[in-house]
Design a protein around this motif. Structure first.
Motif, mmCIF file in Angstrom:
data_model
loop_
_atom_site.group_PDB
_atom_site.id
_atom_site.type_symbol
_atom_site.label_atom_id
_atom_site.label_comp_id
_atom_site.label_asym_id
_atom_site.label_seq_id
_atom_site.Cartn_x
_atom_site.Cartn_y
_atom_site.Cartn_z
ATOM 1 N N GLY B 62 0.849 -1.183 0.000
ATOM 2 C CA GLY B 62 0.000 0.000 0.000
ATOM 3 C C GLY B 62 0.885 1.233 0.000
ATOM 4 O O GLY B 62 1.844 1.304 0.742
ATOM 5 N N ILE B 63 0.564 2.171 -0.878
ATOM 6 C CA ILE B 63 1.349 3.404 -0.917
ATOM 7 C C ILE B 63 0.519 4.525 -0.328
ATOM 8 O O ILE B 63 -0.613 4.768 -0.752
ATOM 9 C CB ILE B 63 1.754 3.755 -2.359
ATOM 10 C CG1 ILE B 63 2.593 2.615 -2.950
ATOM 11 C CG2 ILE B 63 2.556 5.048 -2.393
ATOM 12 C CD1 ILE B 63 3.006 2.834 -4.374
ATOM 13 N N LEU B 221 2.385 -4.886 3.347
ATOM 14 C CA LEU B 221 3.521 -3.966 3.396
ATOM 15 C C LEU B 221 3.002 -2.591 3.053
ATOM 16 O O LEU B 221 2.055 -2.459 2.291
ATOM 17 C CB LEU B 221 4.502 -4.340 2.293
ATOM 18 C CG LEU B 221 5.766 -5.113 2.620
ATOM 19 C CD1 LEU B 221 6.518 -5.353 1.347
ATOM 20 C CD2 LEU B 221 6.615 -4.353 3.619
ATOM 21 N N SER B 222 3.642 -1.567 3.569
ATOM 22 C CA SER B 222 3.244 -0.261 3.103
ATOM 23 C C SER B 222 4.443 0.645 2.951
ATOM 24 O O SER B 222 5.466 0.470 3.609
ATOM 25 C CB SER B 222 2.211 0.358 4.034
ATOM 26 O OG SER B 222 2.827 0.649 5.243
ATOM 27 N N LEU B 223 4.271 1.575 2.044
ATOM 28 C CA LEU B 223 5.352 2.482 1.711
ATOM 29 C C LEU B 223 4.802 3.888 1.825
ATOM 30 O O LEU B 223 3.751 4.205 1.263
ATOM 31 C CB LEU B 223 5.811 2.191 0.280
ATOM 32 C CG LEU B 223 6.958 3.016 -0.292
ATOM 33 C CD1 LEU B 223 7.870 2.097 -1.070
ATOM 34 C CD2 LEU B 223 6.443 4.084 -1.225
ATOM 35 N N LYS B 224 5.497 4.703 2.586
ATOM 36 C CA LYS B 224 5.023 6.070 2.747
ATOM 37 C C LYS B 224 5.944 7.004 1.994
ATOM 38 O O LYS B 224 7.163 6.933 2.118
ATOM 39 C CB LYS B 224 5.003 6.457 4.222
ATOM 40 C CG LYS B 224 4.466 7.849 4.430
ATOM 41 C CD LYS B 224 4.181 8.104 5.885
ATOM 42 C CE LYS B 224 3.326 9.322 6.060
ATOM 43 N NZ LYS B 224 4.011 10.569 5.995
ATOM 44 N N SER B 231 9.679 7.625 2.987
ATOM 45 C CA SER B 231 9.976 7.974 4.370
ATOM 46 C C SER B 231 9.693 6.818 5.296
ATOM 47 O O SER B 231 10.073 6.848 6.459
ATOM 48 C CB SER B 231 9.197 9.210 4.800
ATOM 49 O OG SER B 231 7.837 8.900 4.897
ATOM 50 N N PHE B 232 9.042 5.805 4.789
ATOM 51 C CA PHE B 232 8.769 4.652 5.631
ATOM 52 C C PHE B 232 8.447 3.455 4.753
ATOM 53 O O PHE B 232 7.748 3.578 3.763
ATOM 54 C CB PHE B 232 7.583 4.935 6.561
ATOM 55 C CG PHE B 232 7.201 3.760 7.406
ATOM 56 C CD1 PHE B 232 7.848 3.515 8.607
ATOM 57 C CD2 PHE B 232 6.208 2.885 6.980
ATOM 58 C CE1 PHE B 232 7.505 2.415 9.366
ATOM 59 C CE2 PHE B 232 5.866 1.789 7.754
ATOM 60 C CZ PHE B 232 6.520 1.550 8.959
ATOM 61 N N LEU B 233 8.982 2.301 5.117
ATOM 62 C CA LEU B 233 8.632 1.065 4.427
ATOM 63 C C LEU B 233 8.514 0.005 5.503
ATOM 64 O O LEU B 233 9.484 -0.286 6.196
ATOM 65 C CB LEU B 233 9.730 0.706 3.418
ATOM 66 C CG LEU B 233 9.514 -0.533 2.552
ATOM 67 C CD1 LEU B 233 8.263 -0.399 1.704
ATOM 68 C CD2 LEU B 233 10.710 -0.779 1.656
ATOM 69 N N THR B 238 1.906 0.575 11.356
ATOM 70 C CA THR B 238 2.782 1.663 11.764
ATOM 71 C C THR B 238 2.706 2.814 10.773
ATOM 72 O O THR B 238 2.625 3.971 11.156
ATOM 73 C CB THR B 238 4.227 1.151 11.847
ATOM 74 O OG1 THR B 238 4.204 -0.170 12.346
ATOM 75 C CG2 THR B 238 5.063 2.025 12.718
ATOM 76 N N ALA B 239 2.699 2.456 9.494
ATOM 77 C CA ALA B 239 2.708 3.502 8.473
ATOM 78 C C ALA B 239 1.434 4.322 8.499
ATOM 79 O O ALA B 239 1.469 5.543 8.403
ATOM 80 C CB ALA B 239 2.895 2.879 7.100
#
Lengths: 271, 445
Positions: B62-63, B221-224, B231-233, B238-239
């Motif tokens: 997820g982005i 998984l998520s990617l910010k 800034s976060f993976l 948490t993201a």
């Protein structure tokens, strides 16, 4: 397993042509959509594609033949004018719809990955339906006047293809330029409404002074129309030098393709 | 790990826009600009900066990120719609990108015609669509309208049909941009089931969404993204908390965003621990006395009030002896309220509502049956231990009047608080959702 690599380097000429070929199904799909949309929700539907040339024949015959007395030689005027209408309608459809094809499909361009040449090409394809219907009408009209088609009719596809090439060359420029500079959006109607006067649609080139006649054939559509007349009804066979008009077309096509391609790289940021 | 296990590999991807070019729209500019070469950095936008990540087969990512963080640009590059300025993307397998549902739909065409059109535009063959056609129509649930032009559809029907096409497509990697929020509850449930089945069949998914519950329920998984940089993976729990925290305290988040390449996790966690101080410092200074998690209002200040009562203290705390005054999820949570009652109505109670960081209500409670009469009250509500998960929550205080109407207070913002665990272990990442009750398991004999 299909493997795709995306980098900042863009595909070269031959890769691009290959990609367009891979997307031929999309060309067909978009042409079909275009045709369906054109006639959906109309009471007469596809009948319009017969009515339009019929109405054009009627108007031209009344106005140019009866009122202005334009002579079409031995050929009955309606038979003379219809090949002109076929050629001109095909050409204007391609530059009109093809020239607007990038601007009219922002959702596809922004959301789907495909070679954008597909868009003007699909307009070339969808325009062929009307060409075929009008050619059918031409055959019926010829039968009504007691004309038997000669073997020259085999050359019709050649001229239709040349016409498509001429139209595509111009619509490559128009569609790419319109994306960057909306000004060209206003150019298309002028091209169409003034172009018909320098194209022998409703008059024979023989009414021009000899000195002007040869320049007429610098207009590729003039070659196409003269050619169609020669194939379908009697007429003067186009001489080899008539095809000189296709030299600028080829140049327009090559340069137009390059320009179109360069615009395509940044098009998503423009539409 | 063999190469075919990785469905997507993104290496040092960057994209720069020059907005100058976009302004150059008229022919006049065309002629002028051919003479003036513009090389300045004016209008330069770095939509993506040095983004790298990998996605394995069967994984879902997820982005998230604030508007303009580069989420859509990333998806556009992955789907081939636009090119990166530098960097490389390698995709093993068939990609299906759904940047919008119903691409190419035409209002004058029937549902059936649009299914074929849309499917073929998305890259399916005619034969494939014919095979899936019944499934698509069945899924959309609009069988009786399928031969009508879609302009006669309600917007819900339109979206359902468009979405049904998309979910029935076959690809190794699916890219979705903000398209999940369609249809009614029943249809959404159907979609959830469909999506879960995708994962079991080793399909990979990338999802861009503002709806955090979508990210949490579909993605492992998520990617910010922040200003174009990762800034976060990590795990979506948490993201998403980070994301909501930043948007809740957006003034604060600016300063966090500007550290361009923060170490994954560590930079984010730091802000989470300091959240309460952040939250309190955002309250206007002239209105409240801020002391740790206690908000007090002096007699001269604008106290939160409504017709029935006014508040002079709200406190959210758990075991006061816990380290650094953290609210631990394994402790009871206390909400202490002090204030004054203005009316003499008998049946008046005060209550609270706990919401997750996105504002979704979790539960509420009120002091029903307690006598609030007399001029002042001092109440403590206790939420049992092991109720909330680790994360950011908000609490709203309100009055319940004699006819069970909720009456909010003027001048009272939601109070944010964050919950912790004593010592974070790997298992904590696997608890999903806003609630984390202590569940007991027994072996049956």
């Amino acid at each position: 397993m299909k493997k795709t690599v995306i980098t900042s380097e863009q595909s070269g000429f031959f890769d691009y042509v290959k990609r367009v070929w891979q997307y031929r199904a999309l060309i067909r799909v978009l042409a079909k959509r275009d045709i369906k949309i054109r006639y959906s929700q109309t009471a007469l539907g596809i009948l319009w594609s017969v009515l339009q040339p019929l109405i054009a024949i009627a108007i031209y015959t009344v106005f140019f033949y009866y009122i202005l007395g334009v002579s079409s030689g031995k050929v009955p005027y309606p038979l003379f004018v219809l090949p002109g209408i076929i050629g001109w309608f095909q050409f204007t459809h391609i530059i009109n719809a093809g020239g607007m094809s990038l601007l009219n499909n922002p959702d596809l361009i922004r959301r789907i990955d495909f070679p954008k040449l597909v868009l003007p090409l699909s307009q070339v394809l969808s325009g062929l339906l009307e060409v075929l219907i009008t050619l059918g009408l031409m055959l019926i009209l010829m039968a009504a006047y007691g004309y038997t088609p000669s073997l020259r009719i085999a050359f019709v596809p050649l001229f239709i293809m040349l016409n498509a090439l001429a139209g595509l060359s111009i619509s490559l420029w128009l569609s790419a330029l319109t994306i960057k500079y909306r000004d060209f959006h206003h150019v298309i109607p002028y091209l169409i409404s003034f172009g018909i006067w320098i194209t022998p649609v409703f008059y024979p080139t023989t009414i021009l002074p000899d000195s002007a006649e040869q320049y007429m054939f610098l207009n590729p559509v003039a070659v196409v129309i003269a050619g169609l007349r020669w194939c379908l009804v009697e007429g003067v066979a186009p001489a080899w030098y008539h095809f000189a008009g296709f030299i600028p077309v080829m140049a327009l096509f090559a340069l137009g393709y390059r320009y179109f391609y360069s615009v395509e790289q940044t098009i998503v940021d423009h539409v | 790990m063999s190469d075919s296990d990785v469905v997507l590999k993104v290496e040092n991807l960057s994209k720069t826009y020059f907005s100058k070019l976009q302004l150059q729209k008229s022919a006049k500019d065309f002629f002028v600009s051919s003479f003036q070469k513009t090389n300045s950095d004016e209008g330069r936008v770095d939509a993506l900066r040095d983004v790298s990540f990998e996605l394995k087969r069967g994984e879902s990512l997820g982005i998230i990120g604030p508007n303009g963080a580069g989420k859509s640009t990333l998806l556009k590059i992955l789907s081939g719609v636009t090119y990166p300025t530098s960097g490389k993307v390698t995709i093993n397998g068939r990609v299906l990108s759904v940047l919008d549902i119903g691409t190419g739909f035409h209002p004058d065409l029937t549902g059936r015609e649009n299914v074929f059109l849309n499917g073929e535009i998305l890259g399916m063959s005619r034969k494939e669509i014919e095979e899936k056609y019944d499934e698509i129509v069945e899924f959309s649930g609009i069988h009786e309208f399928i031969d009508r032009p879609v302009k006669q559809y309600s917007s819900g029907m339109y979206l359902r049909l468009a979405f049904s096409i998309v979910v029935s497509l076959d690809a190794d990697l699916l890219l979705f941009d903000e398209v999940l929020a369609v249809g009614d509850a029943e249809f959404r449930n159907k979609c959830q089931r469909k999506f879960r089945s995708l994962f079991t069949s080793q399909k990979s998914l990338i999802l861009v969404s503002h709806n955090m519950s979508d990210i949490v329920s579909y993605c492992r998984l998520s990617l910010k993204l922040n200003n174009g940089a990762v800034s976060f993976l990590g795990p979506p729990q948490t993201a998403t908390t980070l994301h909501l925290e930043n948007s809740a305290f957006s003034q604060k988040s600016d300063s966090i965003d500007k550290s361009t390449h923060p170490e994954p996790q560590s930079a984010g966690i730091k802000t989470m621990d300091n959240y309460l101080v952040d939250a309190m410092s955002l309250l206007p200074k002239d209105r409240s006395v801020v002391q740790n998690r206690i908000i007090c209002w002096g007699p001269d200040e604008t106290r939160p009030r409504n017709k029935q009562m006014e508040l002079n203290m709200v406190s959210v705390f758990s075991n006061p002896s816990s380290p650094e005054d953290n609210i631990l999820i394994t402790d009871q949570l206390h909400i202490e309220l002090k204030g004054k009652v203005h009316t003499s109505t008998n049946q008046l109670s005060i209550g609270f509502q706990i919401m997750d960081a996105s504002g979704m209500p979790l539960f509420n409670s009120a002091s029903i049956g307690l006598q609030l009469q007399g001029s002042t009250f001092n109440l403590t509500a206790t939420v049992p231990a092991n109720t909330l998960n680790v994360g950011l929550y908000q609490v709203i205080i309100a009055t319940l009047n004699d006819v069970n109407q909720i009456i909010y207070f003027d001048n009272l913002e939601p109070i944010y608080f964050r919950t912790h665990v004593n010592s974070e272990s790997a298992i904590d990442k696997y608890f999903i959702g806003p609630m984390r009750p202590a569940i007991t398991w027994t072996v049956n004999h």
